[in-house]
Design an enzyme around this catalytic site. Structure first.
Site: not given
Ligand code: SAH
Ligand code: SF4
Length: 343
Positions: A90, A214, A331
């Site tokens: 995506e 987080h 995401c």
């Molecule tokens: N893996 C990397 C980048 C991709 S995720 C990372 O974790 O940083 C991109 C961002 O979206 C990250 O900050 C992640 O914690 C956040 N994210 C994932 N699921 C989410 C959700 N359900 N609600 C809000 N942010 C979310």
């Molecule tokens: Fe965690 Fe989702 Fe980022 Fe992967 S993409 S590191 S599972 S927040």
């Protein structure tokens, strides 16, 4: 067959020499690959026909098929793209005035298993090649038919679990022979893989770093982000200090507020302690609800309280606007929905 995008400049020169071509052809080929983004060798009209045929016999041009496209009321567009081997990723385009920000994926799926993340729940399919990361940005650029002004790797996947391809894609996005996007406008978001943060700090370009925090309480973070359990908050704190010393740049911490989990007083105090006196920007994010998940977003009032308390002790903090809330822009959500439909 290999994707022509994934060979180095040196390898391209060697192939052209073998085919009896002058050196300047390399620049022509690279323009078609990285600036125009053609889908077939026949479109490379300034190359001799015989060369186009010879290249087509040896390489593919990758290319991505658009499986789905959703347009939000706020103008952002989300795409589900199918890669050569059938894996799907995506990306999102978010226009604001004359600017266009792209959110791209670094892997199909993710192995880190964060409890609140739709991508994490599905596991890792595979890492992307540099050309596939770059290709998403090109796809969005072509769909909007305008220049991309910034890119964040905040789609699916953990960029630092795919370090080399990520760096190579960022360099190509930064290059005047690619999209010419300023390094500061290219952001990597990591869940906190410490050795790679330290490596990233030593790269010569001024790329931007975001770290998904987080929680600043170890047991909560272990629960939310089991994939980075072995990189303790204490070590992360030290690594970020080194990052700031080496780069002089301000990292962002991402913090999605989850009701009753990381929005308590104890959590807020720990977050304040983690950030106080450091160079940092905290992004308080509204949790995107993932179907079937027990986690709920905290209230907007609580988010405001977090921002205020951080600002009170001199830490830069903002609430991140959630774009495309009406189009599964979180995401992993579009892919999940498509898979359900196909199942
Ligand atoms: N893996 C990397 C980048 C991709 S995720 C990372 O974790 O940083 C991109 C961002 O979206 C990250 O900050 C992640 O914690 C956040 N994210 C994932 N699921 C989410 C959700 N359900 N609600 C809000 N942010 C979310
Ligand atoms: Fe965690 Fe989702 Fe980022 Fe992967 S993409 S590191 S599972 S927040």
């Amino acid at each position: 067959m290999q994707d022509l995008h994934d060979i180095t400049h040196g390898e391209l020169l060697a192939v052209l020499e073998e085919l009896g071509q002058p050196k300047f052809r390399a620049k022509q080929v690279e323009e078609w690959l990285w600036e125009k983004g053609v889908a077939s060798f026949d479109e490379m009209t300034n190359l001799p026909k015989a060369l186009r045929t010879a290249l087509a016999e040896r390489y593919t041009l990758g290319g991505m098929e658009q499986l789905a496209r959703q347009v939000s009321e706020d103008g952002s567009r989300k795409y589900l793209l199918r890669l050569g081997d059938g894996a799907a990723v995506e990306c999102v385009g978010m226009p604001t005035g004359s600017k266009l920000a792209v959110c791209a994926s670094s892997q199909a799926g993710c192995a880190m298993g964060c409890a609140f993340c739709a991508t994490g729940a599905a596991g890792l399919t595979r890492s992307l090649a540099a050309s596939e990361i770059y290709g998403q940005v090109m796809h969005v650029r072509d769909d909007f038919d305008t220049r991309v002004t910034s890119v964040v790797l905040m789609g699916q996947g953990e960029p630092f679990a795919n370090y080399d391809a990520t760096l190579s894609a960022l360099r190509r996005l930064n290059s005047p022979d690619g999209m010419g996007i300023g390094a500061r406008h290219l952001t990597v978001s990591t869940c906190g893989i410490i050795p790679q943060i330290l490596r990233f700090a030593k790269e010569p370009e001024q790329f931007t770093l975001a770290v998904s925090l987080h929680s600043a309480v170890q047991r909560t973070r272990n629960l939310l982000m089991p994939g980075v359990k072995r990189y303790s908050l204490l070590n992360l704190y030290e690594a970020m200090g080194t990052y700031v010393d080496l780069t002089g740049r301000r990292p962002t911490y991402e913090y999605a507020l989850i009701r009753g989990v990381n929005d308590t007083e104890e959590e807020l105090e720990s977050l304040v302690d983690f950030c106080r006196g450091t160079l940092a920007h905290v992004n308080i994010i509204r949790l995107n609800e993932v179907p079937g998940s027990k986690f709920l977003p905290a209230s907007d009032a609580r988010a405001g309280e977090f921002v205020r308390r951080l600002q009170q002790v001199g830490v830069e903090a903002t609430i991140r606007l959630s774009r495309g809330a009406d189009i599964d822009a979180a995401c992993g959500q579009l892919r999940q929905r498509m898979e359900k439909k196909r199942a």
